[in-house]
Each structure stands twice: as structure tokens, then as C-alpha cells.
Design a protein around this motif. Structure first.
Motif, mmCIF file in Angstrom:
data_model
loop_
_atom_site.group_PDB
_atom_site.id
_atom_site.type_symbol
_atom_site.label_atom_id
_atom_site.label_comp_id
_atom_site.label_asym_id
_atom_site.label_seq_id
_atom_site.Cartn_x
_atom_site.Cartn_y
_atom_site.Cartn_z
ATOM 1 N N SER A 91 0.826 -1.215 0.000
ATOM 2 C CA SER A 91 0.000 0.000 0.000
ATOM 3 C C SER A 91 0.855 1.257 0.000
ATOM 4 C CB SER A 91 -0.924 0.006 1.214
ATOM 5 O OG SER A 91 -1.837 -1.074 1.164
ATOM 6 N N SER A 92 2.073 1.166 0.533
ATOM 7 C CA SER A 92 2.953 2.334 0.541
ATOM 8 C C SER A 92 3.425 2.714 -0.848
ATOM 9 C CB SER A 92 4.169 2.078 1.443
ATOM 10 O OG SER A 92 4.973 1.031 0.913
ATOM 11 N N THR A 93 3.267 1.802 -1.831
ATOM 12 C CA THR A 93 3.632 2.148 -3.210
ATOM 13 C C THR A 93 2.659 3.144 -3.830
ATOM 14 O OG1 THR A 93 2.385 0.235 -4.042
ATOM 15 C CG2 THR A 93 4.716 -0.094 -3.565
ATOM 16 N N SER A 94 1.612 3.505 -3.103
ATOM 17 C CA SER A 94 0.683 4.520 -3.604
ATOM 18 C C SER A 94 1.396 5.843 -3.855
ATOM 19 C CB SER A 94 -0.460 4.716 -2.602
ATOM 20 O OG SER A 94 -1.365 5.686 -3.052
ATOM 21 N N GLY A 95 2.440 6.135 -3.085
ATOM 22 C CA GLY A 95 3.209 7.358 -3.312
ATOM 23 C C GLY A 95 3.877 7.368 -4.673
ATOM 24 N N LEU A 96 4.366 6.203 -5.118
ATOM 25 C CA LEU A 96 4.996 6.114 -6.441
ATOM 26 C C LEU A 96 3.960 6.316 -7.543
ATOM 27 C CD1 LEU A 96 7.548 5.527 -8.076
ATOM 28 C CD2 LEU A 96 7.000 3.090 -7.925
ATOM 29 N N PHE A 97 2.797 5.682 -7.396
ATOM 30 C CA PHE A 97 1.735 5.874 -8.384
ATOM 31 C C PHE A 97 1.261 7.329 -8.409
ATOM 32 C CE2 PHE A 97 0.936 1.252 -7.321
ATOM 33 C CZ PHE A 97 1.514 0.783 -8.482
ATOM 34 N N THR A 98 1.177 7.946 -7.238
ATOM 35 C CA THR A 98 0.755 9.346 -7.176
ATOM 36 C C THR A 98 1.763 10.255 -7.859
ATOM 37 O OG1 THR A 98 -0.390 8.917 -5.091
ATOM 38 C CG2 THR A 98 0.087 11.205 -5.621
ATOM 39 N N LEU A 99 3.045 10.006 -7.643
ATOM 40 C CA LEU A 99 4.086 10.823 -8.266
ATOM 41 C C LEU A 99 4.012 10.742 -9.784
ATOM 42 C CD1 LEU A 99 6.668 12.557 -7.952
ATOM 43 C CD2 LEU A 99 7.969 10.422 -7.881
ATOM 44 N N ILE A 100 3.798 9.545 -10.320
ATOM 45 C CA ILE A 100 3.745 9.371 -11.772
ATOM 46 C C ILE A 100 2.470 9.979 -12.346
ATOM 47 C CG2 ILE A 100 3.668 7.667 -13.622
ATOM 48 C CD1 ILE A 100 5.357 5.831 -11.838
ATOM 49 N N ARG A 112 5.242 18.643 -10.745
ATOM 50 C CA ARG A 112 6.271 18.237 -11.709
ATOM 51 C C ARG A 112 7.117 17.107 -11.151
ATOM 52 N NH1 ARG A 112 11.485 20.001 -12.952
ATOM 53 N NH2 ARG A 112 11.381 21.511 -11.247
ATOM 54 N N PHE A 113 7.464 16.161 -12.023
ATOM 55 C CA PHE A 113 8.280 15.012 -11.609
ATOM 56 C C PHE A 113 9.732 15.446 -11.455
ATOM 57 C CE2 PHE A 113 11.048 11.439 -12.498
ATOM 58 C CZ PHE A 113 10.502 10.431 -11.709
ATOM 59 N N THR A 114 10.333 15.106 -10.329
ATOM 60 C CA THR A 114 11.744 15.383 -10.082
ATOM 61 C C THR A 114 12.396 14.151 -9.470
ATOM 62 O OG1 THR A 114 11.324 16.276 -7.861
ATOM 63 C CG2 THR A 114 11.318 17.847 -9.701
ATOM 64 N N LEU A 115 13.688 14.047 -9.626
ATOM 65 C CA LEU A 115 14.423 12.924 -9.041
ATOM 66 C C LEU A 115 14.412 12.982 -7.525
ATOM 67 C CD1 LEU A 115 17.534 12.616 -11.405
ATOM 68 C CD2 LEU A 115 15.505 11.158 -11.320
ATOM 69 N N SER A 116 14.378 14.180 -6.962
ATOM 70 C CA SER A 116 14.349 14.304 -5.505
ATOM 71 C C SER A 116 13.039 13.758 -4.937
ATOM 72 C CB SER A 116 14.527 15.774 -5.110
ATOM 73 O OG SER A 116 15.759 16.269 -5.571
ATOM 74 N N LYS A 117 11.924 14.016 -5.610
ATOM 75 C CA LYS A 117 10.655 13.445 -5.166
ATOM 76 C C LYS A 117 10.659 11.927 -5.284
ATOM 77 C CE LYS A 117 7.831 17.463 -6.387
ATOM 78 N NZ LYS A 117 6.715 17.960 -7.247
ATOM 79 N N LEU A 118 11.245 11.423 -6.370
ATOM 80 C CA LEU A 118 11.344 9.973 -6.536
ATOM 81 C C LEU A 118 12.184 9.356 -5.421
ATOM 82 C CD1 LEU A 118 10.815 7.436 -8.228
ATOM 83 C CD2 LEU A 118 12.851 8.004 -9.569
ATOM 84 N N PHE A 282 8.758 12.249 4.381
ATOM 85 C CA PHE A 282 7.615 13.158 4.414
ATOM 86 C C PHE A 282 8.078 14.611 4.478
ATOM 87 C CE2 PHE A 282 4.595 15.600 7.038
ATOM 88 C CZ PHE A 282 3.493 15.559 6.205
ATOM 89 N N PHE A 283 9.047 14.897 5.324
ATOM 90 C CA PHE A 283 9.543 16.269 5.434
ATOM 91 C C PHE A 283 10.342 16.679 4.202
ATOM 92 C CE2 PHE A 283 9.017 15.093 9.972
ATOM 93 C CZ PHE A 283 8.124 16.090 10.329
ATOM 94 N N ILE A 284 11.019 15.731 3.555
ATOM 95 C CA ILE A 284 11.732 16.042 2.317
ATOM 96 C C ILE A 284 10.752 16.468 1.229
ATOM 97 C CG2 ILE A 284 13.030 15.007 0.409
ATOM 98 C CD1 ILE A 284 14.593 13.399 2.410
ATOM 99 N N ALA A 285 9.667 15.697 1.071
ATOM 100 C CA ALA A 285 8.661 16.053 0.072
ATOM 101 C C ALA A 285 8.019 17.401 0.383
ATOM 102 C CB ALA A 285 7.591 14.963 -0.001
ATOM 103 N N THR A 286 7.825 17.698 1.663
ATOM 104 C CA THR A 286 7.261 18.995 2.040
ATOM 105 C C THR A 286 8.178 20.136 1.639
ATOM 106 O OG1 THR A 286 6.147 17.935 3.913
ATOM 107 C CG2 THR A 286 6.326 20.327 3.952
ATOM 108 N N ASN A 292 9.155 25.266 -4.610
ATOM 109 C CA ASN A 292 8.863 25.295 -6.048
ATOM 110 C C ASN A 292 9.637 24.218 -6.811
ATOM 111 O OD1 ASN A 292 7.647 26.109 -8.367
ATOM 112 N ND2 ASN A 292 9.015 27.836 -8.749
ATOM 113 N N ASN A 293 9.392 22.963 -6.404
ATOM 114 C CA ASN A 293 9.983 21.811 -7.083
ATOM 115 C C ASN A 293 11.505 21.863 -7.116
ATOM 116 O OD1 ASN A 293 7.546 20.490 -7.754
ATOM 117 N ND2 ASN A 293 7.239 21.913 -9.451
ATOM 118 N N TRP A 294 12.094 22.260 -6.027
ATOM 119 C CA TRP A 294 13.555 22.246 -5.920
ATOM 120 C C TRP A 294 14.043 20.817 -6.069
ATOM 121 C CZ3 TRP A 294 16.466 21.806 -0.805
ATOM 122 C CH2 TRP A 294 17.841 21.954 -1.017
#
Length: 341
Positions: A91-100, A112-118, A282-286, A292-294
Motif C-alpha cells: 500500500s505504501s507504493t501509492s506514493g509512487l503511483f501518485t508521483l507518476i 512536476r516530476f523530479t528525481l528528488s521526489k522519486l 515526508f519532510f523532504i517532500a514537504t 517550487n519543485n527544488w
């Protein structure tokens, strides 16, 4: 005598075009011509711009009630078919599906998709894996049907939050209590034949609940479903769909911490090694969405690549005559102008 130049002649077309601003944009155009203090005084008018009506909220709820029901049904069915640890991990893979999905169907610039979010999503999934490995419950090697239900539920949750964010880009446009009210109403009116379908097909026998189960259903519905879903969807509107999805993974270490405090349950070091990445992701994504998608990962990769593949500059050799000969006579050189610069 020379003739005077002819004056340019201008010819106007007889075709006239009249364009009218749509009534839906009239208030926004009026506010854009106002001064900033005037607009601040009319914040109530600003909040009403684009406010969805009850019929529009009902249409959105009618579409999402099926997705919401199937997502919750898939998760509960997965819990009945396989171990809790496997369900939590998948169920935690929902974050990957949400990102895509958010990158394919963006609702704003923060999707926007970024490597840092991935990297943050992978860090969250890895932490959930470690947290579930720390538990005493082992997998019994059951059928893969529970794993498939978990993946289906994860994908449906991603579809649910990404699509609703695309439909409603601001939190003040949607009345969230009205939205969930319509979702519950449509589920009640449209999905009740499922009781008979599941009962007579033998998939799940229907039994009328007793008083204790009724109390548990009401408490779980008010707190576990209505209040939690309301706060979660509101938080997704205020932040982003990725942050809201990663926040769901926080329930796993937080529930285990509650067991440690209330029931004095002991866990191994794997739990703490996995809980830290879950909170950290969680804090990294925040931070990434706030700035602005750093994308520091991409910046670091580009700097490393530039450092490895940098070209050496060609140094000028002073002995070469082409680089040393003065082509323009200057005051400090001799009369013949052939000396070196």
C-alpha cells in the motif's frame, strides 16, 4: 523641380469584430483592475470566485464515490487475504503511483516530476519495509491474491487524489463536508445491491450486525472514515497530492509507537531504522514542494557530471608569434611596430 513624395495612404477594413468577456470571468477581470487594498477589503468576494455549486459538487462526488469505494474495498479485502505487513508494504507504493500520475495529469506547477521526489518516495517505501520486517508477524506464504488487492488499492488511491486535485485546484472551491456527504449518499443509494450480490454468490455472506458491532461501525465511520478523510483531503488541497499520499505511510510507525506506549510492546532496532526514513521522506517532500519543485538530486548529478566531463582549457603559448605580434601600433612600442606586446 522634384516632385513631392506621396503621402502614405491608410485604408481601414469595413469588417468589425466585437468580443464579449464570458460572464464567468467578469468578476475576476473586475478584481484584476482594482488596487491591492481594495481587493484585500473584498476577500469575501475573492473566496466566492469559482466556488462550486451543489450540483457541481454532486457530479464530482458521483464519479469519485466509485473510486473511493473500490479503493477502500481493495484494502480491506487485501487484509483478509494476506498478512498486514505485506499489505502495508504494497500500500505504501501509492506514493509512487501518485508521483507518476501527478506528473502525467498535473493540477499545478508543484506536481512536476523530479528525481528528488522519486528519492523521497523510495525512501518512504524502504522505511515501511523495515518497519514491517521488525514486527513479529511473519508471512505465511498465502496466495498472491492479497498482494494484487493491495496494489489495486494503492493505484486507486493515487487515481482518487490526483484526479480530484485536477478537478478542484483550490481548497476554497470545494465544500469538503458536502463532497463527502454526497459520496456517502451515492454509496447508500447505488451500492446496496452489492449486499445481495456478494451474499448469493457466496463471496461474502451477509449477517445482520449486533449492537456492539453497530457501535463499532458508527465510531469507525465517524472518526476513522469521515474525520480522517476530511482532514486528509483538506491537507492534500493545502499542500500537494504527493505529500498527502506520503502522510498515509506515517500511520504505520505511529500506530506501532502507540502500541509501544499503551500496550508496552517491544520492537527490534529494525523498527527505528525504518521509522526514521518514513518521517524523513515526508519532510523532504514537504520542503521540495514548498521551494517550487527544488531538485537538489538533479543539481548534484549535473555538477558531478560537469566535474567529470569538464574540458581542459587550451593555454596560450607566449612563444607563438601569432599570439605575440602587435598588429596595432601603440605608444609603448617602437616605430616599426614589430615588437611583441
Amino acid at each position: 523641380s522634384s516632385q513631392a513624395p506621396k503621402k502614405p495612404r491608410v485604408r481601414f477594413s469595413n469588417i468589425m469584430e466585437i468580443r464579449q468577456l464570458p460572464s464567468s470571468h467578469a468578476l475576476e477581470a473586475k478584481l484584476s483592475r482594482m488596487s491591492y487594498p481594495t481587493v484585500k477589503e473584498q476577500e469575501s468576494i475573492l473566496k466566492t470566485v469559482g466556488k462550486l455549486t451543489a450540483s457541481q459538487v454532486a457530479k464530482i462526488s458521483f464519479f469519485f464515490c466509485f473510486v473511493w469505494f473500490l479503493a477502500n474495498f481493495s484494502y480491506q479485502e487485501a487484509l483478509s487475504d494476506t498478512q498486514v505487513a505485506i499489505v502495508n508494504i504494497l500500500s505504501s507504493t501509492s506514493g509512487l503511483f501518485t508521483l507518476i500520475l501527478a506528473a502525467v495529469f498535473p493540477s499545478n506547477s508543484g506536481d512536476r516530476f523530479t528525481l528528488s521526489k522519486l528519492l523521497a518516495v523510495i525512501l518512504s517505501i524502504g522505511g515501511v519495509v523495515l518497519v514491517n520486517l521488525s514486527g513479529s508477524e511473519k508471512s505465511a506464504g498465502k496466495d498472491t491474491i492479497g498482494s494484487l488487492w493491495s496494489l489495486v488499492g494503492a493505484m486507486l488511491y493515487a487515481v482518487y487524489i490526483v484526479m480530484i486535485k485536477r478537478k478542484v485546484d483550490r481548497e476554497d472551491k470545494l465544500d469538503i463536508p458536502m463532497f463527502f456527504g454526497f459520496v456517502g449518499l451515492f454509496n447508500l443509494l447505488l451500492l446496496w445491491p452489492g449486499f445481495f450480490l456478494l451474499h448469493y454468490t457466496g463471496f461474502e455472506a451477509f449477517e445482520f450486525p449486533n449492537k456492539l458491532i453497530w457501535i463499532c461501525i458508527v465510531i469507525n465511520g465517524l472518526i476513522g472514515t469521515v474525520l480522517s478523510e476530511f482532514l486528509w483531503l483538506w491537507g492534500c488541497f493545502l499542500t500537494s497530492s504527493l505529500i498527502g499520499t506520503l502522510a498515509l505511510s506515517l500511520t504505520i510507525p505511529l500506530s506501532i509507537i502507540a502500541d509501544m506506549c499503551m500496550q508496552k510492546v517491544q520492537f527490534s532496532w529494525l523498527f527505528f531504522a525504518g521509522a526514521v526514513p518514513v518521517f524523513f521522506s515526508f519532510f523532504i517532500a514537504t520542503l521540495l514542494c514548498h521551494y517550487n519543485n527544488w531538485d537538489p538530486v538533479m543539481v548534484g548529478i549535473r555538477r558531478i557530471f560537469a566535474f567529470i566531463c569538464r574540458k581542459h582549457r587550451i593555454q596560450r603559448v607566449p612563444e607563438e608569434s601569432e599570439q605575440c605580434e602587435s598588429l596595432i601600433p601603440m605608444h609603448s612600442v617602437s616605430q616599426d611596430g614589430d615588437s611583441c606586446c
